[in-house]
Write an enzyme that holds these catalytic residues in place. Structure first.
Site, PDB file in Angstrom:
ATOM      1  NE  ARG A 102      38.992  46.579  42.663  1.00  0.00           N
ATOM      2  CZ  ARG A 102      39.399  45.358  43.014  1.00  0.00           C
ATOM      3  NH1 ARG A 102      38.576  44.569  43.685  1.00  0.00           N
ATOM      4  NH2 ARG A 102      40.596  44.935  42.687  1.00  0.00           N
ATOM      5  CB  THR A 399      35.504  36.698  43.184  1.00  0.00           C
ATOM      6  OG1 THR A 399      36.737  37.358  43.466  1.00  0.00           O
ATOM      7  CG2 THR A 399      34.551  37.691  42.584  1.00  0.00           C
ATOM      8  CB  THR A 417      35.619  40.006  45.248  1.00  0.00           C
ATOM      9  OG1 THR A 417      36.729  39.225  45.674  1.00  0.00           O
ATOM     10  CG2 THR A 417      36.062  41.432  45.019  1.00  0.00           C
ATOM     11  CD  GLU A 419      42.757  39.581  46.310  1.00  0.00           C
ATOM     12  OE1 GLU A 419      43.087  38.926  47.310  1.00  0.00           O
ATOM     13  OE2 GLU A 419      43.246  39.385  45.197  1.00  0.00           O
ATOM     14  CG  ASP A 439      42.873  42.584  43.467  1.00  0.00           C
ATOM     15  OD1 ASP A 439      43.502  41.516  43.494  1.00  0.00           O
ATOM     16  OD2 ASP A 439      41.630  42.628  43.384  1.00  0.00           O
ATOM     17  CB  SER A 464      38.604  44.682  39.671  1.00  0.00           C
ATOM     18  OG  SER A 464      37.795  43.544  39.809  1.00  0.00           O
ATOM     19  CB  SER A 465      40.230  39.909  37.221  1.00  0.00           C
ATOM     20  OG  SER A 465      41.624  40.084  37.206  1.00  0.00           O
ATOM     21  N   GLY A 486      37.152  34.136  40.144  1.00  0.00           N
ATOM     22  CA  GLY A 486      38.350  33.426  39.718  1.00  0.00           C
ATOM     23  C   GLY A 486      39.596  34.254  39.526  1.00  0.00           C
TER      24      GLY A 486
END
Length: 582
Positions: A102, A399, A417, A419, A439, A464-465, A486
Site C-alpha cells: 500500500r 482497481t 490499484t 485508485e 483514499d 484500502s477496500s 470496485g
C-alpha cells in the site's frame, strides 16, 4: 504426457459480453505436474502469467509478469506506480503470508491538505487530478520482496511480455476505449488543466480518443521496464523516483512527495487474518486493508438466520446478506486505518461472541434498520475509551484483481490499484501515477470534534477496500481464491462469491454472475439489468431503501479447488476476464 491449455476470453463493454475459446495441445516429456490456473481481467495478462508458469515459474513470478502487463494494457485500473496487497499460500508448509504494498503519504502531508480555505472538503475530481493525491508507490517494492522469498525464475526475465507489448504495441480493448469515451473529459488537455501526457497518449490531433483496436505503443514504459528488470531498487533510488517527484510537484495543486519519500518506502510482510467459517478458514489482509469486513460478514452469516434452499431465488436470503453487510460496513468505516497510527479492535471485530451479537440484529421485519456502529472493543484484548470520529472517506472505483495457482500448488490472490480511473492522469515513464491519498478522509475530525481514524498524516497508509482472499479447507489445504476491484464495493463483491459457493451451493462462475448487491449504510444498491425485478420489488417490500444501480461493475477473479483436486476458474463478464489453464 500431454497437457492442454484452455484460454477462455470474455470481452466486455459495459455489461455486454461475448466469449471465445482457444485450445492448444503441446507435448511434454517430464513428470506430471499439478494443474495450474491463472485468472486476470485481461487476455494479455493471462497469457503472460501462463507463459511464466509454463517456464517453471512460481505463482509470485506469474504475478510480477501479470502486473507489469496490466500496468500497460489496463492503465485505468492499476500500475507499477500504484499499490497492491498480495495473499500467498505455500502448499508445502500450508502457511499464508500477506505482502502489503500500500502506498504511503509523503513526509510533508498535512491533515488539511484536501480542505478548501473555508474548511470544506476539496471536490473529488480536483483532489484526484493533482499532485496532492499521489503517495509513494508500493507495488513494485512489494513484488520484489515477495520474489526474494517465493520466486523461482530470474527477476529480469519476468518483464519480457510487457516489454514486447510496449514496444510493438497492443490493441486498445473495448473496456479501455469505453473508459476513454466516458472519462476522457477529465484528462487534462491543456497545461492550465494539468500535465497533458495522458491526453497526448490516448487522443489524436483532433481530440478524439483512439478507437477500439488501435495499436497503441508505449516506448517510455519499455524503457522503464528495462531499468526495473535490471534492478527493482532503481525505481526507488534513481531517475524514475526523481521524475515522479518532479511530476507530483507540478501545478495545479502541487503535492509534496519527494524523491526521498519514494526512496524511504518499505513494503510490509504481515500475518494473514483468518476467520473460522463453518469447516473452513477465510483468510485475508489485515489493516490498512478493509478485509476485516469480509471476515465479519461471513461470521455474521454463520451466526445469523439460516438461508433457505432457494438460494439466490429467495429475497429473504438477499435480505439477510444485505443486513450482514450493513453491520460490517458500519464497523469498518468507523475503526479501520493504518495500524501504525491507530489502535483498532481487530480481535473484537472477529470475535465469535461479538459477531453472534451482531447477527441477532438481523430481522425479518418489513422495516429493516440501518445499523449503527457496534462496540467490538468490549470483546477485544485491550480496551479503549476513545471515541472514533464518524468517517468521511470517499471510495472511488479503479482497481484490478487476479488469482494464480502454480504447478506446485502455491497460490496468489492479489489486488492492485492506482485508485481512481487513470489515477491522477499524470504520467511518468509510461506509467500513470496513483491518486491513493484520496483514499484518506478529507476531513480529520467529525462534527463533534472526534478524530477520524482514516485522516491524513505524514507517512501514513490510507485505508484500502482491497480484500484479496484465500479460503482453506478443514485440513488447511487451499480451497478457493477470490477478490475484486470496485472501491468500497470490493467487500460486497468478494463476499458474494463466498456466499454463492458456500451458502447457496453455486459453482464459481454462477457465483460471479450473481447480481451485485452493496449495502453500506441506508441504501441497498442492486445491479440494474442483472437483478430480477421480482427480487428488487421484494426487497422494497421488506422495507429496504433500494437503488437499482447501473454502476455495480465488479471485476471478480476466482479459482476453486474441487474435491478431486482439479481447479475451476471464474472470470467476471462485466470486464474482460480471462481464465487460463495449464
Amino acid at each position: 504426457m500431454n497437457f492442454r491449455i484452455w484460454v477462455l476470453g470474455v470481452f466486455s463493454a459495459g455489461l455486454l459480453s461475448c466469449s471465445a475459446e482457444e485450445k492448444q495441445t503441446e507435448k511434454v516429456t517430464d513428470t506430471p505436474k499439478q494443474q495450474a490456473m491463472v485468472v486476470t481481467a485481461n487476455p494479455h495478462a493471462t497469457k503472460a502469467g501462463l507463459d511464466v508458469l509454463r517456464a517453471g515459474g512460481s505463482a509470485v513470478d506469474a504475478a510480477i509478469a501479470i502486473e507489469a502487463v496490466l500496468s500497460l494494457v489496463e492503465p485505468q485500473s492499476s500500475g507499477l506506480a500504484g499499490g497492491a496487497f498480495m495473499v500467498h499460500f505455500d502448499s508445502e508448509t500450508k502457511k499464508l503470508a500477506v505482502y502489503d504494498g500500500r502506498e504511503s503519504a509523503p513526509s510533508g502531508a498535512t491533515a488539511d491538505m484536501f480542505l478548501l480555505e473555508n474548511g470544506d472538503s476539496m471536490p473529488f475530481i480536483q483532489a484526484k487530478n493533482s499532485g496532492l493525491s499521489t503517495g509513494a508507490p508500493g507495488v513494485l517494492a512489494m513484488l520484489s520482496m515477495a520474489h526474494e522469498e517465493q520466486g523461482t525464475l530470474e527477476w529480469g526475465s519476468l518483464f519480457s511480455h510487457a516489454s514486447k507489448l510496449a514496444k510493438e504495441g497492443f490493441e486498445i480493448s473495448p473496456r479501455l476505449h469505453g473508459m476513454l469515451v466516458r472519462f476522457g473529459k477529465y484528462i487534462p488537455s491543456t497545461p492550465e488543466q494539468g500535465p497533458t501526457d495522458a491526453y497526448e497518449y490516448f487522443f489524436d490531433d483532433a481530440g478524439v480518443a483512439h478507437p477500439e483496436g488501435y495499436l497503441l505503443k508505449n516506448p517510455e514504459y519499455a524503457k522503464t521496464l528495462e531499468i526495473i528488470a535490471k534492478d527493482p531498487s532503481a525505481f526507488y533510488h534513481g531517475e524514475i523516483a526523481k521524475d515522479i517527484a518532479a511530476m507530483v510537484q507540478q501545478e495545479p495543486r502541487a503535492g509534496s512527495l519527494t524523491a526521498e519519500d519514494i526512496a524511504a518506502y518499505k513494503p510490509v510482510k504481515r500475518e494473514a487474518l483468518c476467520q473460522d467459517y463453518r469447516d473452513t478458514q477465510i483468510c485475508g489482509v489485515p489493516p490498512p486493508s478493509s478485509w476485516l469486513a469480509v471476515g465479519m460478514i461471513m461470521g455474521i452469516l454463520e451466526n445469523g438466520p439460516k438461508p433457505t434452499t432457494a438460494g439466490p431465488s429467495d429475497p429473504r436470503n438477499w435480505a439477510i446478506l444485505a443486513q450482514a453487510q450493513q453491520l460490517a460496513y458500519a464497523d469498518r468505516d468507523q475503526f479501520i486505518a493504518d495500524p501504525d497510527f491507530v489502535d483498532m479492535p481487530i480481535k473484537g471485530m472477529l470475535n465469535k461472541e461479538y459477531l453472534a451479537s451482531r447477527a441477532k440484529l438481523i430481522s425479518d421485519r418489513s422495516t429493516p434498520l440501518t445499523y449503527a456502529v457496534g462496540n467490538p472493543w468490549a470483546y477485544n484484548d485491550t480496551p479503549s475509551d476513545q471515541t472514533a470520529g464518524i468517517d468521511a472517506t470517499q471510495d472511488v472505483h479503479g482497481t484490478t484483481h487476479f488469482v494464480i495457482v502454480d504447478t506446485k500448488g502455491d497460490v496468489v490472490s492479489m489486488t492492485a490499484t492506482v485508485e481512481s480511473i487513470f489515477g491522477t492522469t499524470r504520467m511518468v515513464g509510461g506509467m500513470f501515477l496513483n491518486n491513493q491519498l484520496t483514499d484518506f478522509s478529507f476531513q480529520h475530525t467529525d462534527k463533534n470534534g472526534n478524530a477520524i481514524a482514516n485522516a491524513v498524516a505524514p507517512n501514513k497508509r490510507p485505508r484500502s477496500s482491497m480484500s484479496p482472499s484465500i479460503v482453506l479447507d478443514k485440513n488447511g489445504e487451499f480451497l478457493m481464491a477470490t477478490g475484486s476491484p470496485g472501491g468500497n464495493n470490493i467487500i460486497a463483491y468478494t463476499v458474494k462469491t463466498m456466499v454463492g459457493v458456500f451458502e447457496w451451493g453455486l459453482d464459481p462462475q454462477a457465483a460471479v454472475d450473481l447480481p451485485n448487491m452493496v449495502a453500506r449504510g441506508k441504501t441497498v444498491r442492486l445491479e440494474k439489468g442483472a437483478t430480477p425485478e421480482a427480487i428488487i420489488s421484494a426487497m422494497k417490500d421488506l422495507g429496504f431503501d433500494v437503488d437499482a444501480s447501473r454502476g455495480e461493475n465488479s471485476g471478480l477473479s476466482v479459482i476453486l479447488r474441487k474435491p478431486d483436486g482439479t481447479l475451476e476458474g471464474a472470470a467476471d463478464k462485466r470486464r474482460e476476464g480471462v481464465i487460463g489453464v495449464l
